[in-house]
Design an enzyme around this catalytic site. Structure first.
Site, PDB file in Angstrom:
ATOM      1  N   ARG A  37       0.824  -1.211   0.000  1.00  0.00           N
ATOM      2  CA  ARG A  37       0.000   0.000   0.000  1.00  0.00           C
ATOM      3  C   ARG A  37       0.860   1.264   0.000  1.00  0.00           C
ATOM      4  O   ARG A  37       0.346   2.364   0.100  1.00  0.00           O
ATOM      5  CB  ARG A  37      -0.941   0.025   1.204  1.00  0.00           C
ATOM      6  CG  ARG A  37      -1.733  -1.254   1.364  1.00  0.00           C
ATOM      7  CD  ARG A  37      -3.117  -1.192   0.707  1.00  0.00           C
ATOM      8  NE  ARG A  37      -3.616  -2.531   0.485  1.00  0.00           N
ATOM      9  CZ  ARG A  37      -4.132  -2.987  -0.657  1.00  0.00           C
ATOM     10  NH1 ARG A  37      -4.210  -2.211  -1.706  1.00  0.00           N
ATOM     11  NH2 ARG A  37      -4.561  -4.212  -0.765  1.00  0.00           N
ATOM     12  N   HIS A  67       7.304  -7.988  -6.643  1.00  0.00           N
ATOM     13  CA  HIS A  67       6.146  -7.191  -7.083  1.00  0.00           C
ATOM     14  C   HIS A  67       6.249  -5.781  -6.508  1.00  0.00           C
ATOM     15  O   HIS A  67       6.461  -5.604  -5.309  1.00  0.00           O
ATOM     16  CB  HIS A  67       4.854  -7.865  -6.609  1.00  0.00           C
ATOM     17  CG  HIS A  67       3.636  -7.443  -7.372  1.00  0.00           C
ATOM     18  ND1 HIS A  67       3.233  -6.139  -7.475  1.00  0.00           N
ATOM     19  CD2 HIS A  67       2.735  -8.162  -8.096  1.00  0.00           C
ATOM     20  CE1 HIS A  67       2.129  -6.068  -8.218  1.00  0.00           C
ATOM     21  NE2 HIS A  67       1.809  -7.299  -8.614  1.00  0.00           N
ATOM     22  N   TYR A  70       1.201  -1.782  -4.994  1.00  0.00           N
ATOM     23  CA  TYR A  70      -0.016  -1.483  -5.776  1.00  0.00           C
ATOM     24  C   TYR A  70      -0.219   0.013  -5.960  1.00  0.00           C
ATOM     25  O   TYR A  70      -0.851   0.451  -6.909  1.00  0.00           O
ATOM     26  CB  TYR A  70      -1.267  -2.005  -5.058  1.00  0.00           C
ATOM     27  CG  TYR A  70      -1.381  -3.486  -4.944  1.00  0.00           C
ATOM     28  CD1 TYR A  70      -1.098  -4.306  -6.030  1.00  0.00           C
ATOM     29  CD2 TYR A  70      -1.806  -4.082  -3.755  1.00  0.00           C
ATOM     30  CE1 TYR A  70      -1.219  -5.680  -5.920  1.00  0.00           C
ATOM     31  CE2 TYR A  70      -1.936  -5.448  -3.646  1.00  0.00           C
ATOM     32  CZ  TYR A  70      -1.633  -6.239  -4.729  1.00  0.00           C
ATOM     33  OH  TYR A  70      -1.765  -7.592  -4.622  1.00  0.00           O
ATOM     34  N   HIS A 107       2.472  -3.003 -12.090  1.00  0.00           N
ATOM     35  CA  HIS A 107       1.253  -2.674 -12.821  1.00  0.00           C
ATOM     36  C   HIS A 107       1.506  -1.378 -13.573  1.00  0.00           C
ATOM     37  O   HIS A 107       1.897  -0.388 -12.947  1.00  0.00           O
ATOM     38  CB  HIS A 107       0.078  -2.478 -11.857  1.00  0.00           C
ATOM     39  CG  HIS A 107      -0.294  -3.717 -11.103  1.00  0.00           C
ATOM     40  ND1 HIS A 107      -1.273  -3.730 -10.137  1.00  0.00           N
ATOM     41  CD2 HIS A 107       0.174  -4.979 -11.164  1.00  0.00           C
ATOM     42  CE1 HIS A 107      -1.391  -4.953  -9.639  1.00  0.00           C
ATOM     43  NE2 HIS A 107      -0.519  -5.719 -10.247  1.00  0.00           N
ATOM     44  N   GLU A 142       2.991  -6.002 -16.153  1.00  0.00           N
ATOM     45  CA  GLU A 142       1.958  -7.018 -15.951  1.00  0.00           C
ATOM     46  C   GLU A 142       0.759  -6.740 -16.853  1.00  0.00           C
ATOM     47  O   GLU A 142       0.301  -5.599 -16.955  1.00  0.00           O
ATOM     48  CB  GLU A 142       1.528  -7.044 -14.475  1.00  0.00           C
ATOM     49  CG  GLU A 142       0.469  -8.113 -14.200  1.00  0.00           C
ATOM     50  CD  GLU A 142       0.233  -8.394 -12.722  1.00  0.00           C
ATOM     51  OE1 GLU A 142       0.988  -7.866 -11.878  1.00  0.00           O
ATOM     52  OE2 GLU A 142      -0.713  -9.141 -12.421  1.00  0.00           O
ATOM     53  N   ASP A 176      -0.730 -12.426 -16.485  1.00  0.00           N
ATOM     54  CA  ASP A 176      -1.594 -12.854 -15.383  1.00  0.00           C
ATOM     55  C   ASP A 176      -2.818 -13.524 -16.008  1.00  0.00           C
ATOM     56  O   ASP A 176      -3.558 -12.889 -16.766  1.00  0.00           O
ATOM     57  CB  ASP A 176      -1.976 -11.625 -14.547  1.00  0.00           C
ATOM     58  CG  ASP A 176      -2.775 -11.990 -13.299  1.00  0.00           C
ATOM     59  OD1 ASP A 176      -3.772 -12.724 -13.427  1.00  0.00           O
ATOM     60  OD2 ASP A 176      -2.410 -11.530 -12.202  1.00  0.00           O
ATOM     61  N   HIS A 179      -6.108 -11.868 -15.268  1.00  0.00           N
ATOM     62  CA  HIS A 179      -6.234 -10.557 -15.917  1.00  0.00           C
ATOM     63  C   HIS A 179      -6.493 -10.692 -17.413  1.00  0.00           C
ATOM     64  O   HIS A 179      -7.337  -9.972 -17.956  1.00  0.00           O
ATOM     65  CB  HIS A 179      -4.973  -9.720 -15.687  1.00  0.00           C
ATOM     66  CG  HIS A 179      -4.726  -9.396 -14.244  1.00  0.00           C
ATOM     67  ND1 HIS A 179      -3.593  -8.751 -13.816  1.00  0.00           N
ATOM     68  CD2 HIS A 179      -5.472  -9.628 -13.140  1.00  0.00           C
ATOM     69  CE1 HIS A 179      -3.647  -8.599 -12.498  1.00  0.00           C
ATOM     70  NE2 HIS A 179      -4.771  -9.132 -12.064  1.00  0.00           N
ATOM     71  N   HIS A 211       1.532 -15.135 -13.794  1.00  0.00           N
ATOM     72  CA  HIS A 211       0.747 -15.147 -12.556  1.00  0.00           C
ATOM     73  C   HIS A 211      -0.395 -16.122 -12.795  1.00  0.00           C
ATOM     74  O   HIS A 211      -1.238 -15.890 -13.671  1.00  0.00           O
ATOM     75  CB  HIS A 211       0.188 -13.752 -12.246  1.00  0.00           C
ATOM     76  CG  HIS A 211       1.205 -12.812 -11.683  1.00  0.00           C
ATOM     77  ND1 HIS A 211       0.956 -11.462 -11.513  1.00  0.00           N
ATOM     78  CD2 HIS A 211       2.464 -13.036 -11.219  1.00  0.00           C
ATOM     79  CE1 HIS A 211       2.042 -10.897 -10.973  1.00  0.00           C
ATOM     80  NE2 HIS A 211       2.955 -11.819 -10.792  1.00  0.00           N
ATOM     81  N   ASP A 224     -11.120  -8.353 -12.462  1.00  0.00           N
ATOM     82  CA  ASP A 224      -9.936  -8.623 -11.637  1.00  0.00           C
ATOM     83  C   ASP A 224     -10.278  -9.103 -10.229  1.00  0.00           C
ATOM     84  O   ASP A 224      -9.948  -8.451  -9.246  1.00  0.00           O
ATOM     85  CB  ASP A 224      -9.002  -7.396 -11.592  1.00  0.00           C
ATOM     86  CG  ASP A 224      -7.655  -7.731 -10.955  1.00  0.00           C
ATOM     87  OD1 ASP A 224      -7.413  -8.911 -10.657  1.00  0.00           O
ATOM     88  OD2 ASP A 224      -6.861  -6.800 -10.745  1.00  0.00           O
ATOM     89  N   HIS A 226      -9.526 -12.560  -8.262  1.00  0.00           N
ATOM     90  CA  HIS A 226      -8.856 -13.854  -8.379  1.00  0.00           C
ATOM     91  C   HIS A 226      -9.646 -14.944  -7.645  1.00  0.00           C
ATOM     92  O   HIS A 226     -10.296 -14.667  -6.640  1.00  0.00           O
ATOM     93  CB  HIS A 226      -7.459 -13.796  -7.773  1.00  0.00           C
ATOM     94  CG  HIS A 226      -6.558 -12.783  -8.429  1.00  0.00           C
ATOM     95  ND1 HIS A 226      -5.208 -12.748  -8.211  1.00  0.00           N
ATOM     96  CD2 HIS A 226      -6.812 -11.778  -9.306  1.00  0.00           C
ATOM     97  CE1 HIS A 226      -4.668 -11.763  -8.917  1.00  0.00           C
ATOM     98  NE2 HIS A 226      -5.628 -11.149  -9.583  1.00  0.00           N
ATOM     99  N   GLU A 256      -1.376 -16.316  -7.150  1.00  0.00           N
ATOM    100  CA  GLU A 256      -1.900 -15.146  -6.418  1.00  0.00           C
ATOM    101  C   GLU A 256      -3.360 -15.409  -6.088  1.00  0.00           C
ATOM    102  O   GLU A 256      -4.227 -14.544  -6.228  1.00  0.00           O
ATOM    103  CB  GLU A 256      -1.809 -13.885  -7.280  1.00  0.00           C
ATOM    104  CG  GLU A 256      -0.414 -13.532  -7.718  1.00  0.00           C
ATOM    105  CD  GLU A 256      -0.400 -12.302  -8.619  1.00  0.00           C
ATOM    106  OE1 GLU A 256      -1.154 -12.269  -9.605  1.00  0.00           O
ATOM    107  OE2 GLU A 256       0.340 -11.381  -8.310  1.00  0.00           O
TER     108      GLU A 256
END
Ligand code: FE
Ligand code: FE
Ligand code: ZN
Length: 277
Positions: A37, A67, A70, A107, A142, A176, A179, A211, A224, A226, A256
């Site tokens: 975050r 990664h 986000y 991303h 990604e 992904d 995605h 992913h 999106d 998962h 994920e």
């Protein structure tokens, strides 16, 4: 060789991630380079990083797929958010040299009503500022589900970003499965066709990691969400075809899926049982 793993927590350091991977029969993994975050990253303990490097070598791990947070949005409208994105990526790429020759996935971002062209321009500007000739890390774009104004929703958008980057030999793509499915690419009924399209537009030599996720939503839903392997709309059979596909089968696969560590261990076991060397 099947290289498979999941997201592990960096909160106890590098060596702890390596040991946890071994515990669940993983031979690759993903981790957030800092709080997903946002915020500052912990200082690196060099002895701890060396201990992980030893585990990776001794156990013939595949490439790790770190990664980015986000909150990193290279194409935000707000200059302060863009500045955070640049500073975090620059710092992360220095940190990644403690575990050299691995992958760093991010991303591409959301253009937030500025339009796709501005989005592409801002993302390429960030990459041109952050990528360095001397880095050993390959940065992965990604493929995204296309929620809202999310960039990277199509192979064409990924191609356009790559085209704007000077050090494009430092760039790859992470596909992904949730995605691309949500983005409208039918990997259930036409995996070969999707990979041919990827090859034609981006080039399969750019594809460095997968992913591996099921999706709660139907093809083209741009949602999106998962799902666990076999509990979504992609299904276990299609995902087993993904890990066994001749063009994919040696890439690192990162789960994920919504799981605790025992759930990941079960999925890794299931996928290993359904993989042929
Ligand atoms: Fe991601
Ligand atoms: Fe992902
Ligand atoms: Zn996702």
């Amino acid at each position: 060789m099947l290289y498979i793993g999941c997201h592990l927590s960096y909160s106890k350091g590098y060596e702890a991630m390596g040991r946890q991977a071994l515990d669940i029969d993983a031979n690759t993994f993903a981790f957030f380079t800092r709080n997903p975050r946002g915020g500052a990253a912990k200082t690196i303990d060099e002895a701890d990083a060396a201990a992980l490097r030893g585990i990776l070598t001794d156990n013939s791990f595949g490439k790790l797929v770190a990664h980015a947070p986000y909150t990193m949005n290279a194409c935000a409208a707000d200059e302060n958010i863009r500045r955070f994105a640049r500073e975090a990526m620059t710092d992360d790429l220095i940190r990644m040299e403690s575990t050299p020759h691995n992958y760093y996935n991010f991303h591409p971002g959301s253009h937030v009503k500025q339009g796709v062209d501005v989005g592409i321009k801002l993302i390429t500007e960030q990459l041109n500022e952050c990528l360095k000739a001397e880095q050993t890390t390959t940065v992965l774009l990604e493929t995204m589900a296309g929620k809202g104004s999310e960039m990277g929703r199509s192979f064409e958008e990924i191609r356009a970003i790559i085209d704007g980057v000077e050090l494009e030999n430092k760039l790859g793509v992470c596909l992904d499965t949730c995605h691309v499915w949500d983005g409208g690419y039918d990997i259930v009924n036409n995996l070969d066709g999707v990979l041919e399209e990827f090859d034609r537009i981006i080039g399969l030599d750019r594809l460095k990691a997968i992913h591996l996720n099921d999706s709660l939503n139907p093809l083209g839903s741009h949602k999106d969400r998962h799902a666990k392997i076999g509990e979504g709309q992609i299904g276990a059979d299609a995902l087993i075809r993904v890990i066994n596909h001749p063009k994919l089968k040696n890439l690192p696969f990162i789960l994920e899926t919504p799981n605790d560590i025992e759930g990941y261990a079960r999925e890794i076991k299931f996928l290993r049982e359904n993989y042929s060397d």
